[in-house]
Design a protein around this motif. Structure first.
Motif, PDB file in Angstrom:
ATOM      1  N   ALA A 142       2.073  -1.294  -6.328  1.00 44.06           N
ATOM      2  CA  ALA A 142       2.407  -1.452  -7.744  1.00 44.06           C
ATOM      3  C   ALA A 142       1.845  -0.258  -8.500  1.00 44.06           C
ATOM      4  O   ALA A 142       0.987   0.469  -7.993  1.00 44.06           O
ATOM      5  N   ASN A 143       2.343  -0.068  -9.708  1.00 44.55           N
ATOM      6  CA  ASN A 143       1.945   1.098 -10.498  1.00 44.55           C
ATOM      7  C   ASN A 143       0.938   0.720 -11.577  1.00 44.55           C
ATOM      8  O   ASN A 143       1.098  -0.301 -12.254  1.00 44.55           O
ATOM      9  N   LEU A 144      -0.093   1.537 -11.713  1.00 48.00           N
ATOM     10  CA  LEU A 144      -0.870   1.551 -12.946  1.00 48.00           C
ATOM     11  C   LEU A 144      -0.136   2.489 -13.889  1.00 48.00           C
ATOM     12  O   LEU A 144       0.177   3.619 -13.513  1.00 48.00           O
ATOM     13  N   TYR A 145       0.162   2.050 -15.091  1.00 48.62           N
ATOM     14  CA  TYR A 145       0.893   2.888 -16.041  1.00 48.62           C
ATOM     15  C   TYR A 145      -0.064   3.430 -17.101  1.00 48.62           C
ATOM     16  O   TYR A 145      -0.709   2.661 -17.818  1.00 48.62           O
ATOM     17  N   PHE A 146      -0.148   4.760 -17.163  1.00 44.15           N
ATOM     18  CA  PHE A 146      -0.984   5.423 -18.158  1.00 44.15           C
ATOM     19  C   PHE A 146      -0.099   6.256 -19.084  1.00 44.15           C
ATOM     20  O   PHE A 146       0.878   6.864 -18.639  1.00 44.15           O
ATOM     21  N   PRO A 147      -0.425   6.309 -20.379  1.00 45.64           N
ATOM     22  CA  PRO A 147       0.373   7.127 -21.296  1.00 45.64           C
ATOM     23  C   PRO A 147       0.259   8.610 -20.957  1.00 45.64           C
ATOM     24  O   PRO A 147      -0.819   9.107 -20.620  1.00 45.64           O
ATOM     25  N   ALA A 148       1.401   9.304 -21.037  1.00 46.12           N
ATOM     26  CA  ALA A 148       1.374  10.763 -20.923  1.00 46.12           C
ATOM     27  C   ALA A 148       0.554  11.325 -22.075  1.00 46.12           C
ATOM     28  O   ALA A 148       0.401  10.690 -23.125  1.00 46.12           O
ATOM     29  N   ARG A 149       0.036  12.524 -21.897  1.00 49.18           N
ATOM     30  CA  ARG A 149      -0.789  13.124 -22.952  1.00 49.18           C
ATOM     31  C   ARG A 149       0.015  13.410 -24.211  1.00 49.18           C
ATOM     32  O   ARG A 149      -0.558  13.603 -25.284  1.00 49.18           O
ATOM     33  N   THR A 150       1.331  13.415 -24.099  1.00 44.55           N
ATOM     34  CA  THR A 150       2.185  13.540 -25.284  1.00 44.55           C
ATOM     35  C   THR A 150       2.362  12.202 -26.002  1.00 44.55           C
ATOM     36  O   THR A 150       2.908  12.154 -27.103  1.00 44.55           O
ATOM     37  N   ARG A 176      10.661  26.676  -4.177  1.00 47.24           N
ATOM     38  CA  ARG A 176      11.308  25.659  -5.012  1.00 47.24           C
ATOM     39  C   ARG A 176      10.238  24.955  -5.828  1.00 47.24           C
ATOM     40  O   ARG A 176       9.123  24.719  -5.356  1.00 47.24           O
ATOM     41  N   VAL A 177      10.562  24.629  -7.076  1.00 43.11           N
ATOM     42  CA  VAL A 177       9.698  23.784  -7.899  1.00 43.11           C
ATOM     43  C   VAL A 177      10.588  22.723  -8.530  1.00 43.11           C
ATOM     44  O   VAL A 177      11.684  23.023  -9.017  1.00 43.11           O
ATOM     45  N   ALA A 178      10.149  21.482  -8.480  1.00 45.48           N
ATOM     46  CA  ALA A 178      10.906  20.362  -9.042  1.00 45.48           C
ATOM     47  C   ALA A 178       9.962  19.511  -9.880  1.00 45.48           C
ATOM     48  O   ALA A 178       8.894  19.109  -9.406  1.00 45.48           O
ATOM     49  N   ILE A 179      10.362  19.229 -11.130  1.00 46.81           N
ATOM     50  CA  ILE A 179       9.542  18.456 -12.063  1.00 46.81           C
ATOM     51  C   ILE A 179      10.057  17.026 -12.117  1.00 46.81           C
ATOM     52  O   ILE A 179      11.264  16.787 -12.217  1.00 46.81           O
ATOM     53  N   SER A 180       9.145  16.056 -12.057  1.00 47.10           N
ATOM     54  CA  SER A 180       9.542  14.650 -12.096  1.00 47.10           C
ATOM     55  C   SER A 180      10.179  14.316 -13.443  1.00 47.10           C
ATOM     56  O   SER A 180       9.879  14.959 -14.456  1.00 47.10           O
ATOM     57  N   PRO A 181      11.068  13.320 -13.486  1.00 43.49           N
ATOM     58  CA  PRO A 181      11.727  12.965 -14.749  1.00 43.49           C
ATOM     59  C   PRO A 181      10.768  12.674 -15.891  1.00 43.49           C
ATOM     60  O   PRO A 181      11.060  12.999 -17.044  1.00 43.49           O
ATOM     61  N   ASP A 182       9.598  12.079 -15.599  1.00 45.49           N
ATOM     62  CA  ASP A 182       8.635  11.802 -16.669  1.00 45.49           C
ATOM     63  C   ASP A 182       7.850  13.049 -17.063  1.00 45.49           C
ATOM     64  O   ASP A 182       7.043  13.014 -17.996  1.00 45.49           O
ATOM     65  N   GLY A 183       8.057  14.160 -16.367  1.00 47.87           N
ATOM     66  CA  GLY A 183       7.415  15.421 -16.714  1.00 47.87           C
ATOM     67  C   GLY A 183       5.977  15.552 -16.297  1.00 47.87           C
ATOM     68  O   GLY A 183       5.321  16.536 -16.644  1.00 47.87           O
ATOM     69  N   ALA A 184       5.457  14.589 -15.520  1.00 45.29           N
ATOM     70  CA  ALA A 184       4.030  14.553 -15.224  1.00 45.29           C
ATOM     71  C   ALA A 184       3.650  15.200 -13.901  1.00 45.29           C
ATOM     72  O   ALA A 184       2.494  15.571 -13.706  1.00 45.29           O
ATOM     73  N   VAL A 244       1.169  18.042 -13.967  1.00 50.33           N
ATOM     74  CA  VAL A 244       1.608  19.017 -14.964  1.00 50.33           C
ATOM     75  C   VAL A 244       0.804  18.814 -16.244  1.00 50.33           C
ATOM     76  O   VAL A 244       0.909  17.767 -16.897  1.00 50.33           O
ATOM     77  N   ALA A 245      -0.016  19.779 -16.585  1.00 46.82           N
ATOM     78  CA  ALA A 245      -0.788  19.728 -17.836  1.00 46.82           C
ATOM     79  C   ALA A 245       0.072  20.278 -18.965  1.00 46.82           C
ATOM     80  O   ALA A 245       0.720  21.319 -18.814  1.00 46.82           O
ATOM     81  N   ARG A 246       0.091  19.577 -20.110  1.00 45.06           N
ATOM     82  CA  ARG A 246       0.884  19.996 -21.266  1.00 45.06           C
ATOM     83  C   ARG A 246       0.062  19.832 -22.543  1.00 45.06           C
ATOM     84  O   ARG A 246      -0.933  19.087 -22.564  1.00 45.06           O
ATOM     85  N   ASP A 247       0.519  20.494 -23.612  1.00 41.64           N
ATOM     86  CA  ASP A 247      -0.096  20.247 -24.908  1.00 41.64           C
ATOM     87  C   ASP A 247       0.585  19.037 -25.541  1.00 41.64           C
ATOM     88  O   ASP A 247       1.456  18.403 -24.928  1.00 41.64           O
ATOM     89  N   SER A 248       0.202  18.696 -26.749  1.00 44.54           N
ATOM     90  CA  SER A 248       0.681  17.468 -27.382  1.00 44.54           C
ATOM     91  C   SER A 248       2.180  17.478 -27.661  1.00 44.54           C
ATOM     92  O   SER A 248       2.778  16.423 -27.879  1.00 44.54           O
ATOM     93  N   SER A 249       2.810  18.656 -27.641  1.00 43.74           N
ATOM     94  CA  SER A 249       4.245  18.731 -27.889  1.00 43.74           C
ATOM     95  C   SER A 249       5.054  18.911 -26.607  1.00 43.74           C
ATOM     96  O   SER A 249       6.277  19.051 -26.667  1.00 43.74           O
ATOM     97  N   GLY A 250       4.391  18.909 -25.475  1.00 38.67           N
ATOM     98  CA  GLY A 250       5.087  18.997 -24.198  1.00 38.67           C
ATOM     99  C   GLY A 250       5.185  20.378 -23.610  1.00 38.67           C
ATOM    100  O   GLY A 250       5.790  20.560 -22.538  1.00 38.67           O
ATOM    101  N   VAL A 251       4.610  21.391 -24.253  1.00 34.71           N
ATOM    102  CA  VAL A 251       4.638  22.750 -23.701  1.00 34.71           C
ATOM    103  C   VAL A 251       3.780  22.793 -22.438  1.00 34.71           C
ATOM    104  O   VAL A 251       2.614  22.379 -22.463  1.00 34.71           O
ATOM    105  N   PRO A 252       4.323  23.256 -21.310  1.00 36.97           N
ATOM    106  CA  PRO A 252       3.525  23.284 -20.076  1.00 36.97           C
ATOM    107  C   PRO A 252       2.375  24.281 -20.158  1.00 36.97           C
ATOM    108  O   PRO A 252       2.543  25.409 -20.611  1.00 36.97           O
ATOM    109  N   LEU A 253       1.195  23.816 -19.721  1.00 34.58           N
ATOM    110  CA  LEU A 253       0.000  24.655 -19.728  1.00 34.58           C
ATOM    111  C   LEU A 253      -0.398  25.114 -18.333  1.00 34.58           C
ATOM    112  O   LEU A 253      -1.074  26.129 -18.184  1.00 34.58           O
TER     113      LEU A 253
END
Length: 554
Positions: free
Chosen positions: A171-179, A414-422, A441-450
Motif C-alpha cells: 500500500a502507499n503512504l501518500y505525502f504532498p509534493a513540495r508544490t 534516457r530520462v523519464a519523469i513520473s506523471p506526478d513529477g516526483a 526530483v527536487a523542485r521549487d514551489s512552482s515546479g521548476v526542477p532543481l
C-alpha cells in the motif's frame, strides 16, 4: 541467529544436510481472507524438525503476532525477539536447506538455513529486492527442560514469497509534493491485519529517504495516536491525532488530504473521521487529486503528431510541423499544451496553438538519446551530451542543466519523469551495458526542477537494457535482452512496481523503445525495423505501417 545476504553465491554452497530438503510451504485454509495456521513445537522434537516447524510458525506469525513461533525459543529469547524488524523472503520454487552441526550429547547445536533470496522488507515496510543472493541464517540450539529450543535468534523471520504476499499487502503512504498540489506515493509492505494502523504509523514516521527530496510531511514531528490503533466501525475510521499546533488553512488541508487518501486504501474503510487533538477536521476541504491522461495513444504520421483512436489520427494544432526525420513524439501527461519530438541531434519543443511558442535545442547523440519526457509542469527532459548529462527545457526557450548527486551516472541514454513529477528513471551507460537508476526530483514551489537527488541503482534488472518507461506514477516497464536466451535479439518486458516484485512477459524481438500508459497493461514497443506493436491486456497488435511512432503521454 545471524541472517545475511551472500551476493553471487547462488549454486556455490555445499552444506551437509541432516536430511534431504522437502517441499516447504505454509498450509493455506480455503477461506477469505487467507490466514495461516501453524502448531507449536512437538514434544521431544529433533533439531531438524524443530527448525522446520519454527519456519512454518514464523511464516504464519503475522496472524498471531508470532506467539506460536516464540514457543520454539528459549524462555529468555521469547521476551526479546523482534521478528518483524525484517522479513527475509525466498523464492517459493525453492525449499530451505537445513544443516545441523555439533554433538547432540553436548546440549548445544548449530542449525544453518539457506535458500535463494528474493527480497527483504524492513520494519518500516520498505522492500529491497535481492540480486543473485542467498538467505543464510544460523540458529543456536540449546537444551531447555529436556527440549531443544532456539536461543538468541536474529530479529528477523524467513518466509516464502507466496506466504509473504498472502499475509502482507503493498500500500502507499501518500505525502504532498513540495508544490502542495499533488500526492506522491511512497510504497510500503505492511501486514494485512491492522493495515490502517500500520499506514498511520508510517505517515507519522515520514517518507523514505529515496523520495524525501520531492515531498513534505503535513503531519508535524512529535504527533502520536492512541496505542489501540485506528478504530474502524461500520467502515468509518476514527482517527484522533495528538499533535503540536497545525495552522489553519493549507497546513490542515494537506494533513487531512494525506491521512484520508492513505487510509482509504484499507478495504474496511470508506470514510475517515479525522480529529486533531480532539478538534474535528470534518469541515476541512481537501484538494482534488491530480488527473492524468495517460492511456490515450499519440502518434507521429507524415509530419503530424496527434491523438490516436483506433487507426485514426487527430492532429494537434502546432505552430510548426515535424520534419521527415522526426521521431519519439511526446506530450504532457496533464493536457496537450506542450508537445516535443526529436529531429536528429535536436530536441524540438512546441506549445499548442498556431501562434504557440516553439524552440529547438541541440542535445547531440543522434536518436540514441531516446525519447524526451514531459512532466506535469510542462518541462521537457532529455539527455544532452552537449551540455548534459540531462537538461529540462520549455517551448519559450528556457533551458536548464539538471544536476545529479550521483557521480556513477554517465552517458545518459534516457530520462523519464513520473506523471506526478516526483521521480526520474535514468538509463545510463551503453546499450550493451546499461544501468537503470531511480532519483527523486527536487523542485521549487512552482515546479521548476532543481536537481535529481538520492539516486539508487535499480537491482534485479539484468542484461542489455534497451529502454524503460513509466506506467503510472508507481510502476514502470523495462525492455531488455532475455536472460534465458543466448540471442541478444530475444527481448523481454520487466514489469516493476516501485518497492515491489518484478514480473516478466514477452515483448517483440529487437525492441528498441518502449512506452507505457497508466498501467503495465498498455504498452507500445518500437523495434529496430521501425514498426510499432502495441499491447492492450495480453494481446499484441501491429500498428499500421504509416505510423512512424506510437507512444503514450509523459
Amino acid at each position: 541467529m545471524s541472517g545475511i545476504l551472500m551476493f553471487g553465491l547462488a549454486g556455490c554452497i555445499a552444506l551437509p544436510l541432516a536430511s534431504d530438503p522437502a517441499p516447504f510451504e505454509v498450509s493455506v485454509p480455503d477461506v477469505d481472507p487467507v490466514e495461516f495456521a501453524a502448531d507449536g513445537p512437538l514434544k521431544n522434537s529433533d533439531p531438524q524438525t524443530l527448525i522446520s516447524d519454527f519456519l512454518l510458525a514464523s511464516a504464519a506469525g503475522t496472524n498471531d503476532d508470532f506467539a506460536t513461533a516464540r514457543l520454539f525459543l528459549t524462555a529468555a529469547s521469547q521476551q526479546v525477539w523482534a521478528p518483524d524488524d525484517e522479513a527475509l523472503i525466498y523464492d517459493t520454487a525453492s525449499s530451505p536447506s537445513i544443516s545441523i552441526k555439533g554433538d547432540e550429547g553436548s546440549g548445544t547445536l548449530t542449525a544453518t538455513v539457506t535458500v535463494p533470496a528474493v527480497a527483504s522488507v524492513n520494519s518500516e515496510g520498505v522492500m529491497t529486492r535481492s540480486e543473485d543472493s542467498m538467505i543464510s541464517s544460523t540458529f543456536n540450539l540449546v537444551q531447555e527442560g529436556g527440549q531443544w529450543r532456539i536461543d538468541s535468534p536474529e530479529d528477523a523471520f524467513i518466509v516464502s514469497q507466496t506466504a509473504f504476499s498472502a499475509a502482507y499487502e503493498q500500500a502507499n503512504l501518500y505525502f504532498p509534493a513540495r508544490t502542495g498540489d499533488a500526492l506522491v506515493a511512497d510504497p510500503r509492505w505492511y501486514p494485512s491485519r491492522r493495515l490502517a494502523s500500520h499506514l498511520l504509523s508510517g505517515l507519522i514516521a515520514g517518507p523514505s529517504q529515496t523520495i524525501e527530496a520531492a515531498v513534505m510531511n503535513a503531519i508535524p514531528g512529535g504527533t502520536t495516536f492512541p496505542a489501540q490503533g485506528v478504530e474502524i466501525s461500520d467502515q468509518i475510521a476514527k482517527v484522533d491525532l495528538s499533535s503540536p499546533t497545525v495552522g489553519e488553512g493549507t497546513p490542515r488541508q494537506l494533513l487531512a488530504w494525506e491521512v484520508t487518501e492513505t487510509l482509504l486504501q484499507d478495504s474496511q474503510i470508506s470514510t475517515v473521521d479525522l480529529s486533531l487533538s480532539g478538534v474535528s477536521l470534518e469541515g476541512v476541504e481537501t484538494p482534488a487529486l491530480s488527473s492524468y491522461s495517460l492511456d490515450t495513444r499519440i502518434a507521429l504520421q507524415a509530419g503530424r503528431i496527434g491523438s490516436l483512436a483506433g487507426s485514426t489520427l487527430t492532429p494537434f494544432d502546432l505552430p510548426i510541423s515535424p520534419a521527415s526525420s522526426a521521431s519519439y513524439p511526446a506530450v504532457s501527461p496533464i493536457n496537450r499544451d506542450v508537445v516535443a519530438w526529436r529531429e536528429g541531434n535536436s530536441l524540438v519543443v512546441s506549445a499548442s496553438g498556431a501562434q504557440g511558442a516553439h524552440s529547438s535545442v541541440d542535445v547531440g547523440s543522434g536518436n540514441e538519446a531516446g525519447a524526451p519526457s514531459i512532466d506535469r509542469f510542462g518541462w521537457v527532459w532529455s539527455p544532452a551530451s552537449t551540455s548534459g548529462p540531462i537538461i529540462a527545457t520549455t517551448p519559450d526557450g528556457q533551458v536548464g542543466r539538471v544536476p545529479m548527486n550521483e557521480t556513477g551516472v554517465v552517458s545518459v541514454l534516457r530520462v523519464a519523469i513520473s506523471p506526478d513529477g516526483a521521480r526520474a528513471l535514468v538509463l545510463s551507460g551503453t546499450p550493451s551495458n546499461a544501468t537503470a537508476w531511480m532519483f527523486a526530483v527536487a523542485r521549487d514551489s512552482s515546479g521548476v526542477p532543481l536537481g535529481l537527488e538520492d539516486g539508487q541503482a535499480i537491482l534485479g534488472i539484468h542484461g542489455q537494457i534497451a529502454d524503460l518507461s513509466w506506467a503510472g506514477s508507481s510502476s514502470y516497464v523495462v525492455v531488455r535482452s532475455a536472460e534465458s536466451s543466448a540471442d541478444s535479439d530475444d527481448m523481454e518486458l520487466d514489469e516493476v512496481a516501485i518497492g515491489g516484485f518484478v514480473s516478466q512477459s514477452e515483448v517483440p524481438d529487437q525492441a528498441l523503445a518502449v512506452s507505457a500508459g497508466l498501467t503495465t497493461a498498455n504498452v507500445c514497443v518500437k523495434v529496430r525495423s521501425g514498426s510499432v506493436t502495441c499491447r492492450t491486456g495480453a494481446l499484441w497488435q501491429a500498428m499500421p505501417a504509416t505510423f512512424a511512432d506510437v507512444r503514450f503521454p509523459g
